[in-house]
Design a protein around this motif. Structure first.
Motif, PDB file in Angstrom:
ATOM      1  N   ALA A   1      -0.067  -7.850   6.140  1.00  0.00           N
ATOM      2  CA  ALA A   1      -0.408  -7.883   4.941  1.00  0.00           C
ATOM      3  C   ALA A   1      -2.044  -8.296   4.637  1.00  0.00           C
ATOM      4  O   ALA A   1      -2.444  -8.001   3.472  1.00  0.00           O
ATOM      5  N   ARG A   2      -2.449  -9.094   5.558  1.00  0.00           N
ATOM      6  CA  ARG A   2      -3.910  -9.477   5.516  1.00  0.00           C
ATOM      7  C   ARG A   2      -4.772  -8.319   5.667  1.00  0.00           C
ATOM      8  O   ARG A   2      -5.972  -8.426   4.898  1.00  0.00           O
ATOM      9  N   ARG A   3      -4.522  -7.391   6.176  1.00  0.00           N
ATOM     10  CA  ARG A   3      -5.199  -6.104   6.238  1.00  0.00           C
ATOM     11  C   ARG A   3      -4.746  -4.886   5.227  1.00  0.00           C
ATOM     12  O   ARG A   3      -5.748  -4.069   4.867  1.00  0.00           O
ATOM     13  N   HIS A   4      -3.562  -4.788   4.904  1.00  0.00           N
ATOM     14  CA  HIS A   4      -2.948  -3.675   4.196  1.00  0.00           C
ATOM     15  C   HIS A   4      -1.840  -4.320   3.335  1.00  0.00           C
ATOM     16  O   HIS A   4      -1.133  -5.094   3.596  1.00  0.00           O
ATOM     17  N   ARG A   5      -2.029  -3.709   1.970  1.00  0.00           N
ATOM     18  CA  ARG A   5      -1.194  -4.126   0.986  1.00  0.00           C
ATOM     19  C   ARG A   5       0.255  -3.690   1.438  1.00  0.00           C
ATOM     20  O   ARG A   5       0.438  -2.228   1.431  1.00  0.00           O
ATOM     21  N   LEU A   6       1.248  -4.342   1.393  1.00  0.00           N
ATOM     22  CA  LEU A   6       2.595  -4.161   1.703  1.00  0.00           C
ATOM     23  C   LEU A   6       3.119  -3.734   0.377  1.00  0.00           C
ATOM     24  O   LEU A   6       3.661  -2.687   0.131  1.00  0.00           O
TER      25      LEU A   6
ATOM     26  N   THR B   1      -7.159 -19.319 -11.942  1.00  0.00           N
ATOM     27  CA  THR B   1      -7.131 -17.827 -11.721  1.00  0.00           C
ATOM     28  C   THR B   1      -6.269 -17.298 -10.612  1.00  0.00           C
ATOM     29  O   THR B   1      -5.790 -18.128  -9.983  1.00  0.00           O
ATOM     30  N   THR B   2      -6.268 -16.264 -10.522  1.00  0.00           N
ATOM     31  CA  THR B   2      -5.353 -15.662  -9.413  1.00  0.00           C
ATOM     32  C   THR B   2      -6.126 -14.453  -8.472  1.00  0.00           C
ATOM     33  O   THR B   2      -7.292 -14.039  -9.090  1.00  0.00           O
ATOM     34  N   TRP B   3      -6.183 -14.398  -7.463  1.00  0.00           N
ATOM     35  CA  TRP B   3      -6.578 -13.483  -6.543  1.00  0.00           C
ATOM     36  C   TRP B   3      -5.654 -12.991  -5.561  1.00  0.00           C
ATOM     37  O   TRP B   3      -4.374 -13.544  -5.403  1.00  0.00           O
ATOM     38  N   THR B   4      -5.821 -11.769  -4.889  1.00  0.00           N
ATOM     39  CA  THR B   4      -4.751 -11.142  -3.760  1.00  0.00           C
ATOM     40  C   THR B   4      -5.632 -10.882  -2.491  1.00  0.00           C
ATOM     41  O   THR B   4      -6.847 -10.797  -2.471  1.00  0.00           O
ATOM     42  N   THR B   5      -5.027 -10.789  -1.543  1.00  0.00           N
ATOM     43  CA  THR B   5      -5.401 -10.449  -0.283  1.00  0.00           C
ATOM     44  C   THR B   5      -5.453  -9.025   0.057  1.00  0.00           C
ATOM     45  O   THR B   5      -6.030  -8.671   1.034  1.00  0.00           O
ATOM     46  N   SER B   6      -5.199  -8.223  -0.961  1.00  0.00           N
ATOM     47  CA  SER B   6      -5.358  -6.706  -0.851  1.00  0.00           C
ATOM     48  C   SER B   6      -6.521  -6.289  -0.692  1.00  0.00           C
ATOM     49  O   SER B   6      -7.650  -6.900  -1.202  1.00  0.00           O
ATOM     50  N   PRO B   7      -6.881  -5.221   0.231  1.00  0.00           N
ATOM     51  CA  PRO B   7      -8.265  -4.617   0.285  1.00  0.00           C
ATOM     52  C   PRO B   7      -8.838  -4.365  -1.121  1.00  0.00           C
ATOM     53  O   PRO B   7      -8.048  -3.734  -2.005  1.00  0.00           O
ATOM     54  N   GLY B   8     -10.092  -4.596  -0.993  1.00  0.00           N
ATOM     55  CA  GLY B   8     -10.775  -4.039  -2.333  1.00  0.00           C
ATOM     56  C   GLY B   8     -10.817  -5.160  -3.423  1.00  0.00           C
ATOM     57  O   GLY B   8     -11.626  -4.896  -4.249  1.00  0.00           O
ATOM     58  N   CYS B   9      -9.902  -6.153  -3.116  1.00  0.00           N
ATOM     59  CA  CYS B   9     -10.169  -7.100  -4.221  1.00  0.00           C
ATOM     60  C   CYS B   9     -10.836  -8.174  -3.834  1.00  0.00           C
ATOM     61  O   CYS B   9     -10.622  -8.827  -2.485  1.00  0.00           O
ATOM     62  N   SER B  10     -11.790  -8.825  -4.625  1.00  0.00           N
ATOM     63  CA  SER B  10     -12.436  -9.974  -4.354  1.00  0.00           C
ATOM     64  C   SER B  10     -11.795 -11.334  -4.498  1.00  0.00           C
ATOM     65  O   SER B  10     -10.957 -11.566  -5.273  1.00  0.00           O
ATOM     66  N   GLU B  11     -12.263 -12.319  -3.691  1.00  0.00           N
ATOM     67  CA  GLU B  11     -11.471 -13.788  -3.733  1.00  0.00           C
ATOM     68  C   GLU B  11     -12.361 -14.253  -4.901  1.00  0.00           C
ATOM     69  O   GLU B  11     -13.669 -14.318  -4.921  1.00  0.00           O
ATOM     70  N   LEU B  12     -11.901 -14.927  -5.977  1.00  0.00           N
ATOM     71  CA  LEU B  12     -12.678 -15.817  -6.858  1.00  0.00           C
ATOM     72  C   LEU B  12     -12.818 -17.389  -6.392  1.00  0.00           C
ATOM     73  O   LEU B  12     -12.172 -17.877  -5.636  1.00  0.00           O
TER      74      LEU B  12
END
Length: 151
Positions: free
Chosen positions: A75-80, A140-151
Protein backbone atom coordinates in the motif's frame (compact mmCIF):
# COMPACT_ATOMS: atom_id res chain seq x y z
CA UNK A 1 -1.09 8.39 13.07
CA UNK A 2 2.09 6.58 12.11
CA UNK A 3 2.05 4.09 9.26
CA UNK A 4 2.92 1.30 11.70
CA UNK A 5 -0.08 2.14 13.88
CA UNK A 6 -2.32 2.33 10.81
CA UNK A 7 -1.11 -1.09 9.67
CA UNK A 8 -1.56 -2.55 13.16
CA UNK A 9 -5.10 -1.18 13.38
CA UNK A 10 -6.00 -2.38 9.87
CA UNK A 11 -4.61 -5.84 10.56
CA UNK A 12 -6.31 -6.12 13.94
CA UNK A 13 -9.71 -5.14 12.54
CA UNK A 14 -9.30 -7.39 9.50
CA UNK A 15 -8.13 -10.36 11.58
CA UNK A 16 -11.14 -9.92 13.86
CA UNK A 17 -13.82 -9.74 11.16
CA UNK A 18 -12.24 -12.10 8.64
CA UNK A 19 -13.67 -15.16 10.35
CA UNK A 20 -17.26 -14.07 9.78
CA UNK A 21 -17.81 -16.14 6.61
CA UNK A 22 -16.52 -19.40 8.09
CA UNK A 23 -18.35 -18.75 11.36
CA UNK A 24 -21.61 -18.09 9.51
CA UNK A 25 -21.06 -21.24 7.45
CA UNK A 26 -20.47 -23.30 10.60
CA UNK A 27 -23.60 -21.89 12.23
CA UNK A 28 -25.75 -22.52 9.15
CA UNK A 29 -24.47 -26.05 8.58
CA UNK A 30 -24.19 -27.16 12.21
CA UNK A 31 -20.42 -27.65 12.02
CA UNK A 32 -17.97 -26.97 14.84
CA UNK A 33 -17.57 -23.19 15.30
CA UNK A 34 -13.96 -23.55 16.45
CA UNK A 35 -12.75 -26.08 13.85
CA UNK A 36 -10.89 -23.44 11.81
CA UNK A 37 -9.29 -21.99 14.93
CA UNK A 38 -8.15 -25.42 16.08
CA UNK A 39 -6.83 -26.22 12.60
CA UNK A 40 -4.80 -23.00 12.58
CA UNK A 41 -3.19 -24.17 15.82
CA UNK A 42 -1.57 -27.05 13.95
CA UNK A 43 0.52 -24.50 12.02
CA UNK A 44 2.64 -23.79 15.09
CA UNK A 45 5.87 -25.77 15.40
CA UNK A 46 5.37 -28.98 17.35
CA UNK A 47 1.58 -28.85 17.11
CA UNK A 48 0.99 -30.38 13.66
CA UNK A 49 -1.01 -33.23 15.15
CA UNK A 50 -2.30 -31.31 18.19
CA UNK A 51 -4.95 -28.78 17.22
CA UNK A 52 -6.05 -26.36 19.90
CA UNK A 53 -7.97 -23.11 20.31
CA UNK A 54 -5.23 -21.16 22.14
CA UNK A 55 -2.60 -22.27 19.63
CA UNK A 56 -5.02 -21.39 16.82
CA UNK A 57 -5.50 -17.86 18.13
CA UNK A 58 -1.74 -17.38 18.31
CA UNK A 59 -1.21 -18.80 14.81
CA UNK A 60 -4.01 -16.64 13.40
CA UNK A 61 -2.49 -13.52 14.96
CA UNK A 62 0.98 -14.31 13.61
CA UNK A 63 -0.22 -15.15 10.10
CA UNK A 64 -2.52 -12.11 10.02
CA UNK A 65 0.31 -9.83 11.17
CA UNK A 66 2.63 -11.20 8.50
CA UNK A 67 0.11 -10.69 5.70
CA UNK A 68 -0.79 -7.25 7.04
CA UNK A 69 2.88 -6.34 6.79
CA UNK A 70 2.95 -7.48 3.16
CA UNK A 71 -0.21 -5.51 2.34
CA UNK A 72 1.02 -2.41 4.19
CA UNK A 73 4.30 -2.50 2.26
CA UNK A 74 2.34 -2.85 -0.98
CA UNK A 75 0.00 0.00 0.00
CA UNK A 76 2.96 2.35 0.40
CA UNK A 77 3.62 2.02 -3.34
CA UNK A 78 0.23 1.10 -4.83
CA UNK A 79 -3.25 2.06 -3.80
CA UNK A 80 -5.10 -1.03 -2.60
CA UNK A 81 -8.59 -0.08 -1.50
CA UNK A 82 -11.42 -2.52 -1.09
CA UNK A 83 -11.29 -4.26 -4.49
CA UNK A 84 -7.53 -4.67 -4.83
CA UNK A 85 -7.41 -5.69 -1.18
CA UNK A 86 -10.02 -8.36 -1.89
CA UNK A 87 -7.98 -9.57 -4.87
CA UNK A 88 -4.92 -9.70 -2.63
CA UNK A 89 -6.97 -11.72 -0.15
CA UNK A 90 -7.71 -14.28 -2.87
CA UNK A 91 -4.00 -14.54 -3.67
CA UNK A 92 -3.28 -14.97 0.04
CA UNK A 93 -5.95 -17.69 0.20
CA UNK A 94 -4.32 -19.54 -2.69
CA UNK A 95 -0.96 -19.40 -0.94
CA UNK A 96 -2.17 -20.09 2.60
CA UNK A 97 -4.68 -22.79 1.77
CA UNK A 98 -2.59 -24.29 -1.02
CA UNK A 99 0.54 -24.65 1.09
CA UNK A 100 -1.17 -25.35 4.42
CA UNK A 101 -3.79 -27.53 2.77
CA UNK A 102 -1.12 -29.83 1.39
CA UNK A 103 1.00 -29.97 4.54
CA UNK A 104 -1.55 -29.83 7.35
CA UNK A 105 -4.42 -32.34 7.44
CA UNK A 106 -6.53 -30.25 9.85
CA UNK A 107 -6.43 -27.32 7.41
CA UNK A 108 -7.13 -29.59 4.43
CA UNK A 109 -10.24 -30.95 6.21
CA UNK A 110 -11.88 -27.51 6.47
CA UNK A 111 -14.61 -26.57 3.98
CA UNK A 112 -12.72 -24.63 1.27
CA UNK A 113 -15.24 -21.94 0.20
CA UNK A 114 -15.72 -20.37 3.66
CA UNK A 115 -11.95 -20.29 4.17
CA UNK A 116 -11.45 -18.53 0.83
CA UNK A 117 -14.15 -16.02 1.79
CA UNK A 118 -12.40 -15.41 5.13
CA UNK A 119 -9.23 -14.51 3.23
CA UNK A 120 -11.15 -12.31 0.81
CA UNK A 121 -12.67 -10.38 3.74
CA UNK A 122 -9.25 -10.05 5.37
CA UNK A 123 -7.73 -8.57 2.22
CA UNK A 124 -10.69 -6.29 1.49
CA UNK A 125 -10.83 -4.86 5.00
CA UNK A 126 -7.07 -4.44 5.25
CA UNK A 127 -6.90 -2.78 1.82
CA UNK A 128 -9.79 -0.45 2.60
CA UNK A 129 -8.40 0.61 5.98
CA UNK A 130 -4.88 1.14 4.67
CA UNK A 131 -6.32 3.31 1.89
CA UNK A 132 -8.18 5.72 4.20
CA UNK A 133 -6.87 9.28 4.37
CA UNK A 134 -4.46 10.17 7.17
CA UNK A 135 -5.16 13.00 9.59
CA UNK A 136 -2.37 15.50 10.12
CA UNK A 137 -1.64 17.61 13.17
CA UNK A 138 -3.21 20.56 11.33
CA UNK A 139 -6.52 18.73 10.90
CA UNK A 140 -6.06 18.24 7.16
CA UNK A 141 -5.86 14.86 5.45
CA UNK A 142 -3.42 13.17 3.13
CA UNK A 143 -3.09 9.74 1.66
CA UNK A 144 -0.16 7.50 0.80
CA UNK A 145 -1.53 6.85 -2.67
CA UNK A 146 0.75 7.57 -5.61
CA UNK A 147 0.26 11.00 -7.07
CA UNK A 148 -0.95 12.59 -3.86
CA UNK A 149 1.27 14.98 -2.00
CA UNK A 150 1.69 15.09 1.73
CA UNK A 151 0.54 18.24 3.51
Amino acid sequence: MSSARRAFRAGAVAATVSGIPSTAHALLTGHDLLAATRAAGTLLPGRRDRPGVAAGLIAHAVVSAAWTGVLAATARRHRLGLLRGAAAGLVIAALDLGVAGRAYPAVRALPRAPQVLDHLVFGAVTGALLDRPHRTDQGTTWTTSPGCSEL
